[in-house]
Design a protein around this motif. Structure first.
Motif, PDB file in Angstrom:
ATOM      1  N   ASP A  98       0.830  -1.207   0.000  1.00 48.49           N
ATOM      2  CA  ASP A  98       0.000   0.000   0.000  1.00 48.49           C
ATOM      3  C   ASP A  98       0.867   1.260   0.000  1.00 48.49           C
ATOM      4  O   ASP A  98       0.559   2.237  -0.693  1.00 48.49           O
ATOM      5  N   LYS A  99       1.946   1.239   0.769  1.00 51.60           N
ATOM      6  CA  LYS A  99       2.844   2.390   0.825  1.00 51.60           C
ATOM      7  C   LYS A  99       3.527   2.611  -0.528  1.00 51.60           C
ATOM      8  O   LYS A  99       3.608   3.741  -1.012  1.00 51.60           O
ATOM      9  N   LEU A 100       3.995   1.529  -1.154  1.00 52.22           N
ATOM     10  CA  LEU A 100       4.622   1.644  -2.471  1.00 52.22           C
ATOM     11  C   LEU A 100       3.626   2.147  -3.518  1.00 52.22           C
ATOM     12  O   LEU A 100       3.960   2.992  -4.356  1.00 52.22           O
ATOM     13  N   LYS A 101       2.415   1.623  -3.461  1.00 54.55           N
ATOM     14  CA  LYS A 101       1.386   2.026  -4.414  1.00 54.55           C
ATOM     15  C   LYS A 101       1.051   3.505  -4.241  1.00 54.55           C
ATOM     16  O   LYS A 101       0.901   4.239  -5.222  1.00 54.55           O
ATOM     17  N   GLU A 102       0.950   3.965  -3.000  1.00 53.28           N
ATOM     18  CA  GLU A 102       0.652   5.370  -2.738  1.00 53.28           C
ATOM     19  C   GLU A 102       1.787   6.262  -3.237  1.00 53.28           C
ATOM     20  O   GLU A 102       1.544   7.305  -3.851  1.00 53.28           O
ATOM     21  N   ASN A 103       3.031   5.853  -3.000  1.00 48.23           N
ATOM     22  CA  ASN A 103       4.178   6.630  -3.485  1.00 48.23           C
ATOM     23  C   ASN A 103       4.185   6.701  -5.006  1.00 48.23           C
ATOM     24  O   ASN A 103       4.459   7.761  -5.593  1.00 48.23           O
ATOM     25  N   GLU A 104       3.907   5.581  -5.666  1.00 52.53           N
ATOM     26  CA  GLU A 104       3.874   5.555  -7.129  1.00 52.53           C
ATOM     27  C   GLU A 104       2.749   6.432  -7.661  1.00 52.53           C
ATOM     28  O   GLU A 104       2.920   7.172  -8.637  1.00 52.53           O
ATOM     29  N   THR A 105       1.598   6.385  -7.027  1.00 49.73           N
ATOM     30  CA  THR A 105       0.474   7.216  -7.445  1.00 49.73           C
ATOM     31  C   THR A 105       0.807   8.690  -7.284  1.00 49.73           C
ATOM     32  O   THR A 105       0.495   9.509  -8.160  1.00 49.73           O
ATOM     33  N   LEU A 106       1.457   9.038  -6.183  1.00 44.34           N
ATOM     34  CA  LEU A 106       1.866  10.424  -5.963  1.00 44.34           C
ATOM     35  C   LEU A 106       2.870  10.861  -7.034  1.00 44.34           C
ATOM     36  O   LEU A 106       2.743  11.956  -7.600  1.00 44.34           O
ATOM     37  N   ARG A 107       3.852  10.022  -7.350  1.00 48.06           N
ATOM     38  CA  ARG A 107       4.837  10.365  -8.391  1.00 48.06           C
ATOM     39  C   ARG A 107       4.152  10.564  -9.746  1.00 48.06           C
ATOM     40  O   ARG A 107       4.468  11.512 -10.477  1.00 48.06           O
ATOM     41  N   ARG A 108       3.209   9.678 -10.061  1.00 46.08           N
ATOM     42  CA  ARG A 108       2.493   9.808 -11.336  1.00 46.08           C
ATOM     43  C   ARG A 108       1.665  11.090 -11.373  1.00 46.08           C
ATOM     44  O   ARG A 108       1.617  11.790 -12.382  1.00 46.08           O
ATOM     45  N   PHE A 109       1.005  11.408 -10.248  1.00 45.88           N
ATOM     46  CA  PHE A 109       0.212  12.634 -10.168  1.00 45.88           C
ATOM     47  C   PHE A 109       1.094  13.858 -10.392  1.00 45.88           C
ATOM     48  O   PHE A 109       0.740  14.764 -11.166  1.00 45.88           O
ATOM     49  N   LEU A 110       2.242  13.878  -9.719  1.00 48.05           N
ATOM     50  CA  LEU A 110       3.143  15.027  -9.848  1.00 48.05           C
ATOM     51  C   LEU A 110       3.680  15.145 -11.273  1.00 48.05           C
ATOM     52  O   LEU A 110       3.777  16.255 -11.811  1.00 48.05           O
ATOM     53  N   ALA A 111       4.003  14.020 -11.888  1.00 49.40           N
ATOM     54  CA  ALA A 111       4.518  14.046 -13.261  1.00 49.40           C
ATOM     55  C   ALA A 111       3.420  14.415 -14.255  1.00 49.40           C
ATOM     56  O   ALA A 111       3.640  15.237 -15.164  1.00 49.40           O
ATOM     57  N   ASP A 112       2.231  13.833 -14.106  1.00 49.84           N
ATOM     58  CA  ASP A 112       1.126  14.107 -15.033  1.00 49.84           C
ATOM     59  C   ASP A 112       0.689  15.562 -14.987  1.00 49.84           C
ATOM     60  O   ASP A 112       0.223  16.113 -15.994  1.00 49.84           O
ATOM     61  N   ASN A 113       0.827  16.191 -13.832  1.00 51.71           N
ATOM     62  CA  ASN A 113       0.400  17.587 -13.682  1.00 51.71           C
ATOM     63  C   ASN A 113       1.563  18.564 -13.817  1.00 51.71           C
ATOM     64  O   ASN A 113       1.408  19.743 -13.516  1.00 51.71           O
ATOM     65  N   ILE A 115       4.267  19.151 -12.161  1.00 49.26           N
ATOM     66  CA  ILE A 115       4.688  19.869 -10.956  1.00 49.26           C
ATOM     67  C   ILE A 115       6.211  19.941 -10.986  1.00 49.26           C
ATOM     68  O   ILE A 115       6.881  18.971 -11.335  1.00 49.26           O
ATOM     69  N   SER A 116       6.752  21.080 -10.618  1.00 53.35           N
ATOM     70  CA  SER A 116       8.206  21.262 -10.676  1.00 53.35           C
ATOM     71  C   SER A 116       8.912  20.267  -9.757  1.00 53.35           C
ATOM     72  O   SER A 116       8.337  19.781  -8.780  1.00 53.35           O
ATOM     73  N   ILE A 117      10.178  20.000 -10.079  1.00 53.42           N
ATOM     74  CA  ILE A 117      10.956  19.043  -9.281  1.00 53.42           C
ATOM     75  C   ILE A 117      11.109  19.540  -7.852  1.00 53.42           C
ATOM     76  O   ILE A 117      10.996  18.760  -6.903  1.00 53.42           O
ATOM     77  N   ALA A 118      11.324  20.833  -7.678  1.00 51.33           N
ATOM     78  CA  ALA A 118      11.505  21.392  -6.329  1.00 51.33           C
ATOM     79  C   ALA A 118      10.235  21.196  -5.501  1.00 51.33           C
ATOM     80  O   ALA A 118      10.295  20.748  -4.344  1.00 51.33           O
ATOM     81  N   LEU A 119       9.076  21.525  -6.082  1.00 51.57           N
ATOM     82  CA  LEU A 119       7.814  21.369  -5.355  1.00 51.57           C
ATOM     83  C   LEU A 119       7.490  19.885  -5.158  1.00 51.57           C
ATOM     84  O   LEU A 119       7.009  19.489  -4.090  1.00 51.57           O
ATOM     85  N   SER A 120       7.773  19.062  -6.158  1.00 48.11           N
ATOM     86  CA  SER A 120       7.556  17.618  -6.027  1.00 48.11           C
ATOM     87  C   SER A 120       8.363  17.049  -4.879  1.00 48.11           C
ATOM     88  O   SER A 120       7.868  16.220  -4.101  1.00 48.11           O
ATOM     89  N   THR A 121       9.587  17.497  -4.755  1.00 54.41           N
ATOM     90  CA  THR A 121      10.454  17.032  -3.671  1.00 54.41           C
ATOM     91  C   THR A 121       9.893  17.459  -2.322  1.00 54.41           C
ATOM     92  O   THR A 121       9.872  16.671  -1.371  1.00 54.41           O
TER      93      THR A 121
END
Length: 155
Positions: A98-113, A115-121
């Protein structure tokens, strides 16, 4: 250890009692002190719950019935412990997934939208630290604190 002691005492009792006129007993195989016989009974008990060999065998129907009941009890206890361990492992794996899936979903959301690398970090760092943060325990979480004298509670 107390459980094994209890079973050992019962094994000794079964061996020393003449239920139903049984003549032969495992106790007759040994001709020694009561302490030695208890140690033999304890050894027999431990051998029923582990793969350890033991030279003591039931000598009559009552002893054999008791031995089968102890083996069945050991099977039930072992199965229960194994099931509990499997459930804990399964729960741990599910939480990690669940933790890995949530992290992957967050990364995909940030990339799809886009979001800058600084803000993503910053966002990822916030969620990482927020996930590990425990909620603060306050005095209302501990009703027993109300039992303290006011002078101690005030300090």
């Amino acid at each position: 250890a107390i459980f094994a002691h209890f079973i050992a005492c019962l094994w000794y009792l079964v061996g020393s009692s003449k239920f139903g006129g049984q003549q032969h007993s495992w106790l007759e195989e040994e001709n020694a002190s009561s302490f030695y016989m208890y140690i033999c009974a304890y050894h027999w008990t431990m051998a029923q719950f582990t793969p350890a060999p033991v030279a003591i065998a039931p000598g009559n129907v009552v002893e054999r019935t008791f031995a089968v009941c102890v083996l069945f009890l050991g099977f039930v206890i072992f199965s229960s412990l194994l099931g509990s361990a499997a459930a804990l492992i399964s729960q741990s794996r599910q939480e990690a997934y669940d933790k890995l899936k949530e992290n992957e979903t967050l990364r995909r959301f940030l990339a799809d939208n886009q979001i800058s690398i600084a803000l993503s970090t910053r966002i990822s760092s916030f969620f990482h630290h927020h996930r590990h943060r425990k909620t603060r325990i306050v005095d209302s979480d501990l009703p027993s604190l109300r039992l303290l004298p006011m002078s101690v509670y005030a300090d």
